[in-house]
Write a protein that holds these residues in place. Structure first.
Motif, PDB file in Angstrom:
ATOM      1  N   HIS A 145       0.844  -1.212   0.000  1.00  0.00           N
ATOM      2  CA  HIS A 145       0.000   0.000   0.000  1.00  0.00           C
ATOM      3  C   HIS A 145       0.875   1.256   0.000  1.00  0.00           C
ATOM      4  CE1 HIS A 145      -3.783   2.056   0.610  1.00  0.00           C
ATOM      5  NE2 HIS A 145      -3.188   2.805   1.508  1.00  0.00           N
ATOM      6  N   SER A 146       1.920   1.260   0.806  1.00  0.00           N
ATOM      7  CA  SER A 146       2.799   2.440   0.840  1.00  0.00           C
ATOM      8  C   SER A 146       3.609   2.550  -0.444  1.00  0.00           C
ATOM      9  CB  SER A 146       3.709   2.396   2.066  1.00  0.00           C
ATOM     10  OG  SER A 146       4.589   1.284   1.966  1.00  0.00           O
ATOM     11  N   GLU A 147       3.891   1.383  -1.084  1.00  0.00           N
ATOM     12  CA  GLU A 147       4.602   1.438  -2.370  1.00  0.00           C
ATOM     13  C   GLU A 147       3.721   2.078  -3.436  1.00  0.00           C
ATOM     14  OE1 GLU A 147       5.901  -2.465  -3.432  1.00  0.00           O
ATOM     15  OE2 GLU A 147       7.221  -2.656  -1.708  1.00  0.00           O
ATOM     16  N   ARG A 196       1.346   4.141  -2.892  1.00  0.00           N
ATOM     17  CA  ARG A 196       1.236   5.562  -2.533  1.00  0.00           C
ATOM     18  C   ARG A 196       2.486   6.329  -2.990  1.00  0.00           C
ATOM     19  NH1 ARG A 196      -2.058   9.635  -2.095  1.00  0.00           N
ATOM     20  NH2 ARG A 196      -0.891  11.324  -1.185  1.00  0.00           N
ATOM     21  N   ALA A 197       3.632   5.748  -2.781  1.00  0.00           N
ATOM     22  CA  ALA A 197       4.890   6.385  -3.200  1.00  0.00           C
ATOM     23  C   ALA A 197       4.926   6.533  -4.709  1.00  0.00           C
ATOM     24  CB  ALA A 197       6.091   5.580  -2.703  1.00  0.00           C
ATOM     25  N   ASP A 248       2.550   9.299  -5.621  1.00  0.00           N
ATOM     26  CA  ASP A 248       3.162  10.591  -5.277  1.00  0.00           C
ATOM     27  C   ASP A 248       4.213  10.978  -6.302  1.00  0.00           C
ATOM     28  OD1 ASP A 248       1.576  10.860  -3.064  1.00  0.00           O
ATOM     29  OD2 ASP A 248       3.102  10.216  -1.619  1.00  0.00           O
ATOM     30  N   GLN A 300      -7.990   6.585  -4.274  1.00  0.00           N
ATOM     31  CA  GLN A 300      -7.731   6.561  -2.834  1.00  0.00           C
ATOM     32  C   GLN A 300      -9.025   6.301  -2.057  1.00  0.00           C
ATOM     33  OE1 GLN A 300      -5.784  10.234  -1.912  1.00  0.00           O
ATOM     34  NE2 GLN A 300      -3.855   9.634  -2.880  1.00  0.00           N
ATOM     35  N   GLU A 346      -9.848   2.647  -2.348  1.00  0.00           N
ATOM     36  CA  GLU A 346      -8.945   1.847  -1.504  1.00  0.00           C
ATOM     37  C   GLU A 346      -9.353   1.953  -0.041  1.00  0.00           C
ATOM     38  OE1 GLU A 346      -5.085   3.373  -2.408  1.00  0.00           O
ATOM     39  OE2 GLU A 346      -4.928   2.270  -4.299  1.00  0.00           O
TER      40      GLU A 346
END
Length: 136
Positions: A1-3, A5-6, A9, A122, A125
């Motif tokens: 999930h953070s990947e 998001r990165a 971004d 988003q 998700e």
């Protein structure tokens, strides 16, 4: 999930940089178009003044009313031609400005659409995470 998001971004950063570059290019091209039109205007004004002076000198040197009237007519014709050139230069600058504004608007619209897609993704998700949490 953070990947994800990165990655998103990073994509937003690339789009923002692209928009900034497009705005800078539009500003530069607009300034160049204005400067070119101003230069052409200045040259036209100098040429017009030279032509007026030349026509006045010719008229003063000519003998007889008929020749002076002919010189005045020539001057009027030349001034009208120069005014047409000046109007064409102004129209060209205006067209260039509108084209640059349209390009900038297209770039901003593309970024806004990407932003909306990002926010929609988003939201989906988040909703999926809430539903998964409720089911668990």
């Amino acid at each position: 999930h953070s990947e994800a998001r990165a990655l998103l971004d990073a994509q937003v950063g690339v789009l923002e940089a692209s928009l900034a570059a497009a705005k800078e290019q539009a500003s530069t091209e607009s300034a160049a178009a204005r400067q070119g039109a101003q230069k052409q205007h200045d040259e036209t004004m100098v040429l017009m003044a030279d032509m007026q002076q030349s026509a006045k000198e010719r008229a003063a040197d000519m003998q007889g009313r008929e020749r002076a009237e002919l010189a005045a007519h020539d001057l009027t014709t030349q001034i009208a031609d120069l005014k047409n050139l000046l109007a064409a230069a102004t129209a060209a600058e205006s067209a260039a400005q509108k084209k640059l504004e349209a390009q900038l608007s297209d770039q901003e619209e593309l970024q806004a659409r990407h932003q909306e897609e990002e926010e929609s993704k988003q939201s989906k998700e988040l909703l999926a995470a809430v539903l998964a949490h409720q089911e668990a």
